[in-house]
Enzyme design. Structure first.
Site, PDB file in Angstrom:
ATOM      1  N   SER A 124      -9.732   1.888   2.962  1.00  0.00           N
ATOM      2  CA  SER A 124      -8.832   2.604   2.095  1.00  0.00           C
ATOM      3  C   SER A 124      -7.818   1.736   1.352  1.00  0.00           C
ATOM      4  CB  SER A 124      -8.073   3.641   2.920  1.00  0.00           C
ATOM      5  OG  SER A 124      -7.224   2.992   3.853  1.00  0.00           O
ATOM      6  N   LYS A 166       0.850  -1.197   0.000  1.00  0.00           N
ATOM      7  CA  LYS A 166       0.000   0.000   0.000  1.00  0.00           C
ATOM      8  C   LYS A 166       0.887   1.250   0.000  1.00  0.00           C
ATOM      9  CE  LYS A 166      -3.968   1.866   2.643  1.00  0.00           C
ATOM     10  NZ  LYS A 166      -4.811   1.700   3.859  1.00  0.00           N
ATOM     11  N   SER A 197      -9.987  -0.508   7.124  1.00  0.00           N
ATOM     12  CA  SER A 197      -9.381  -0.291   5.812  1.00  0.00           C
ATOM     13  C   SER A 197      -8.722  -1.508   5.167  1.00  0.00           C
ATOM     14  CB  SER A 197      -8.351   0.834   5.878  1.00  0.00           C
ATOM     15  OG  SER A 197      -8.998   2.089   5.834  1.00  0.00           O
TER      16      SER A 197
END
Lengths: 477, 483, 95
Positions: free
Chosen positions: B148, B72, B172
């Site tokens: 996210s 990420k 997330s």
């Protein structure tokens, strides 16, 4: 005077550690810009703080030395504000649970002893350094993250002299602990002051001004004196004191308003989520307490008790720990019950030599071993050399590292106390100074001292002045 | 062979048997990304994926044999762009690796050189708030992948990644895992080092794996978990071998079903699917009973105070001084305060601004007690709810999200509605406990539904055991989206 | 609690974020809604409840006072928008 000043001091002390408070960067002073930084103290994204063990120990030590109650549970908080010297745009500090609180420091001021309350003692990280150029400001983060201890006094000092005495006592106590350098010129001790005035007898505090930018002990005294005068004059002229930050301008001897928009400061303190709390057991605290050495005031009391010193002499000798230890060695080694002769030498000729030579006034910097000093004092006490000659021998000792005996021998300084050899000199002087002899006989005693002086000169200072005086009196009677 | 479709443990088996090589795996992965990422947009600069290559120093003896892991965009990788999908960090290349990255490299993983897309600074539940544009759900590109960590989840679901790391502050990892039909674990707070994870909310953030099955999840957790002296909040508790918990057996497992999670607001299809999953666990020998987590309804408000307050402070450092974006104004004429305000005004997206302002407000003078302090107290109550439940339950089962994936742009203008999609995941972050989301079926229109399993602190083994048993007894994890 | 334009302006100033007028209006409206939602917490009785800042009972995490190597200057400044020699440059600060 109609008004009295009320002063509170906020002192920042840089703790003596190898590394910064939250990372392993060195704290060494004066290195190339941005050479002692890492992602942590630069506040790069994603990094986390880890507290330096020594920093916490030092903070506890100072808190205990200032008779604070050490908090069993202490934690860090974030103080949020934007400034380019603050890498994260927040400072890790302590808000509601500082390491220590409610202590005091005893100080000596004209007219005696006084106790100044300590409100709190808390840890925080230092900011970086800004350098301002014509059209740009430059940031060096070497200092960012250096451990600071903030010591906040209660507003319980009423004159610049008291503030000065407080600072001196604080510096002295901290230096004894060997946890900080406390050098104001180098910035390892910084002091801000809250100053207000109020009519005498009034209990309520007046509006305070915060005075910053004082870079020496003398600066603190001068700035406070100026600021108090300014406030009194302002009020007497019908003005009003406004709460503001004022900077001390040492060159012009004035404080001036920062004039920055005095926006309502809102630091939005909240608990630092990256640092779990610290819990101090009584056992931990006791262990640290055991490492605290005898502090200046305890030492002074003991000097008075054990060596019969006056409070004044003891106060001078304990300011600096190394010197105090040196002085004690000298006193211990000095024969007899009465230590006054050697003490007089320590706080007299030695201290003045130290002040002249080192600026800092450190006795130990002179390099005179206790036994050598005692030997010198012995010569003077035995009247083998005069006090004046002794001072000259001392200078020589510092310069050459020779012993007093060797110097006296080399320079042939032993006093002539033998009446036989002195009489010849005295008769010659009487013959050569008929006028003075006449004046003396007419009752002008001053003339006798002139004649003694002449004999001293003739013997190159070696004559024992007391003996000379006695002999002269006899001859001229 | 379609290597890109395989899990890491399957690839390791093939390499071990000499049936494939790391070069082949990279080739197939690049090919797959080339074919599908223009539709999914899981990676932030997907044009650069063609440069993705085998890491030359990978040791054949290492555990992971060079198999790549997708990261990420908020986890620092030395020398590789790490920008939190924000303009304000554009071009940022950290001079250091996050601890999880160091551990992965030590285990012989290749760090995939292009980062996975995310909501800017992890602020969002749909991966629409990315400076690089939204990621799309591989099961239906009209839908969001969740967020996210939507890039990480979509990449794994679309077989554009073997496996991936995400971060979870309020769901997330778990919510995008549910939306994309993959496995997502949020470990116990303190289980995995946060050093190098660009902080959103320090007291809630945790890094975790997004994988194609539960075995990979355990494998990746094995590597990243553990105490880190650089993270004061990481915990010095021994890390077991989590693959040891992969036992197909839940007999006697005491499962709590919180009644507060099955009331209004839940999508009927999600409700039915999760109820079927609960029935399945009963059939497998689990002992399910209804429980109560009375403060559930306060989790979202508590979260939006604590998380935004911490974020407002964590994100202060993005000020144009040391790294990232600085507003390009006439240097000589711009004052410092203008430089700050312009840089931050231009550098942060809408959601970031909204959250920074909310957090600043919650901490500001006069509001601290009413908002921030009160939220910390209610957090205590939420934690107690779980402490009570885990006295006589081994785990708690809930839907991961009240709804399946929603359409792109459907909630972007309504922040409150967006926040409510984290309704079921936020409590675990507030309580610090671990949670896993695994696929448990599909809606009629073919969107995945996730099952969330929660356990007490450091009880990840319980999660893996329950998740593995369910997964191995159902076909859901074997289904692939058509792209 | 009403979140009006003034509140947003003040908070945006504290956070050093420049907002356009249009943004200010929109944010005031959105934050008003969010704060109204958050106000639900006022219904919770939190008397005698201590706040949780750290969820785990971890304490006394300390580091030995041993120096480690600092970052070389090229890495320090590699991301700087305005490097000036060995320094970070910022607009001139007028005090």
């Amino acid at each position: 005077m109609k008004y009295e000043a009320v002063i509170g001091l906020e002192v920042h002390v840089q703790l003596k550690t190898n590394t910064k408070i939250f990372c392993g960067c060195s704290t060494e002073f004066g290195r190339e810009p941005n050479s002692q930084v890492c992602p942590v103290c630069l506040g790069f994204p994603g990094v986390l703080p880890v507290l330096n063990k020594t920093v916490l120990e030092h903070a506890v030590k100072i808190s205990l030395a200032l008779d604070c109650s050490v908090q069993e549970y202490t934690k860090f908080d974030r103080k949020n504000y934007f400034y380019p010297d603050l890498p994260k745009d927040f400072q890790i500090s302590q808000y509601d649970l500082p390491v220590g609180r409610d202590g005091f420091l005893d100080i000596t001021v004209e007219g005696g002893e006084k106790r100044v309350g300590i409100l709190r003692v808390h840890l925080e990280e230092d900011a970086g350094k800004l350098i301002h150029k014509d059209d740009i400001s430059l940031v060096d983060f070497n200092r960012a993250g250096v451990p600071l201890l903030e010591i906040v006094s209660r507003p319980e000092m009423y004159s610049p002299e008291e503030a000065h005495a407080y600072l001196t006592a604080l510096k002295s106590a901290i230096e004894y602990l060997d946890v900080a350098d406390c050098d104001m010129e180098k910035g390892s001790l910084r002091c801000d002051a809250n100053v207000s005035i109020r009519p005498r007898g009034e209990r309520e505090l007046g509006t305070k001004a915060e005075v910053k930018n004082m870079n020496s002990f003398k600066g603190v005294k001068d700035a406070l004196a100026y600021e108090i005068k300014r406030q009194i004059e302002s009020v007497e002229n019908g003005g009003k004191i406004i709460q503001e930050t004022r900077l001390w301008d040492a060159k012009n001897g004035k404080t001036f308003s920062m004039r920055s928009k005095e926006e309502a400061k809102d630091y939005r303190y909240f608990p630092e989520p990256d640092l779990p709390p610290f819990v101090m057991t009584l056992e931990n605290i006791r262990k640290i307490k055991e490492t605290i050495p005898e502090l200046p005031r305890e030492k002074a009391a003991r000097f008075i008790r054990e060596y019969g010193l006056s409070a004044y002499d003891a106060g001078i000798l304990v300011v600096n720990k190394k010197d105090a230890e040196y002085a004690e060695e000298c006193m211990r080694a000095y024969p007899g019950e009465n230590k006054k002769p050697v003490v007089n030498w320590l706080i007299g000729p030695l201290l003045s030599e130290a002040n002249n030579r080192t600026g800092g006034g450190e006795l130990t910097a002179l390099g005179i071993l206790p036994e050598r000093l005692i030997e010198l004092v012995g010569f003077v006490q035995a009247e083998q050399i005069s006090n004046l000659t002794g001072k000259s021998v001392l200078t020589d000792m510092i310069d050459t590292r020779e012993s007093a005996a060797d110097i006296i021998k080399r320079r042939n300084l032993i006093q002539i106390s033998d009446t036989g050899s002195l009489e010849t000199h005295i008769e010659e002087i009487i013959k050569a100074n008929v006028q003075s002899v006449e004046s003396y006989k007419q009752g002008k005693t001053g003339a006798l001292m002139f004649l003694v002086g002449q004999v001293m000169k003739k013997t190159q200072g070696k004559a024992n002045p007391k003996v000379v005086q006695e002999l002269l009196k006899k001859k001229l009677a | 062979m379609e290597l890109a479709k395989l899990t890491c443990h399957e690839l390791l088996d093939l390499i071990g048997a000499g049936k494939t090589s790391l070069e082949d795996i990279f080739d197939d992965l690049r090919k797959r990304i080339g074919q599908t990422d223009h539709k999914v947009r899981a990676y932030v600069r997907n044009s650069q994926t063609e440069n993705a290559d085998v890491c030359p120093e990978i040791c054949a003896q290492s555990i992971l044999k060079g198999i790549p892991v997708t990261i990420k965009d908020n986890i620092c990788t030395e020398g590789l762009n790490t920008e939190c999908c924000s303009r304000i960090l554009s071009g940022f290349r950290p001079p250091y690796d996050a601890t999880v990255i160091r551990k992965l490299k030590e285990a012989g993983a290749s760090i995939f050189p292009v980062k996975a897309n995310m909501d800017e600074f992890a602020f969002g539940s749909s991966t629409e708030n990315s400076y690089f544009g939204p990621t799309r759900n591989p099961w239906d590109v009209k839908y969001v992948p969740g967020g996210s960590s939507g890039g990480s989840a979509a990449a794994v679901a679309a077989d554009e990644a073997v496996w991936a790391l995400g971060s979870d502050t309020g769901g997330s990892i778990r919510q995008p895992a549910a939306f994309c039909g993959v496995v997502g674990l949020k470990p116990t707070y303190g289980r995995v080092s946060r050093y190098g994870l660009i902080a959103f909310a320090s007291s809630l953030d945790q890094i975790g794996p997004l994988t194609k099955d539960v075995r990979d999840s355990a494998l990746l957790t094995n590597i990243i978990a553990g105490y880190d002296p650089r993270d004061s909040t990481s915990v010095d508790v021994e890390v077991p071998d989590y693959t040891g918990a992969l036992v197909k057996d839940v007999k006697g497992l005491r499962v709590g079903i919180p009644k507060e999670y099955f009331v209004e607001g839940i999508d009927p299809e999600v409700k039915r699917t999760v109820e079927d999953a609960i029935q399945k666990l009963k059939d497998l020998g689990g002992i399910c009973k209804e429980i109560s987590l009375p403060h559930t309804r306060y989790a979202v408000p508590v979260y939006y105070i604590i998380a935004t307050a911490e974020a407002s402070s964590n994100l202060a450092r993005f000020d144009g001084v040391q790294y990232g974006y600085r507003s390009l104004q006439d240097k000589a004429k711009t004052s410092l305060i203008e430089m700050y305000a312009r840089t931050r005004g231009e550098g942060f997206g809408q959601e970031a601004k909204r959250r920074i302002l909310l957090g600043t407000f919650a901490l500001s003078h006069g509001y601290y007690d009413a908002y921030y302090l009160r939220a910390l107290k209610v957090r205590t109550l939420i934690k107690r709810d779980f402490d009570d439940v885990f006295k006589d339950c081994d785990c708690v089962i809930t839907p991961t999200s009240p709804t399946p994936a929603f359409k792109i742009n459907e909630r972007i203008e309504d922040p409150l509605k967006m926040y409510l999609s984290d309704l079921y995941t936020i409590s675990a972050n507030l309580a610090g406990i671990p949670g896993i989301s695994i696929p448990c079926g599909f809606t009629k229109s073919g969107l995945p539904v996730g099952l969330q399993i929660l356990a007490g602190s450091f009880r990840e083994e319980t999660l893996f055991r329950a998740a593995y048993t369910y997964e191995q007894s159902t076909p859901w994890h074997l289904q692939k989206p058509e792209l | 609690m009403a979140i009006n334009k003034e509140v947003v302006d003040h908070v945006a100033y504290l956070a050093r974020i420049r907002l356009s007028d249009e943004e200010t209006v929109r944010l005031a409206q959105q934050l008003e809604g969010i704060v109204a939602f958050i106000d639900a917490l006022k219904n919770v009785n939190v008397e005698h409840i201590s706040p949780t800042s750290h969820i785990l009972p971890v304490q006394n995490v300390l580091r030995d006072d041993v120096p480690v190597r600092s970052l070389p200057i090229d890495k320090v400044l590699v991301n700087a928008p305005q490097p000036e020699g060995d320094f970070f440059g910022v607009p001139k600060i007028i005090e």
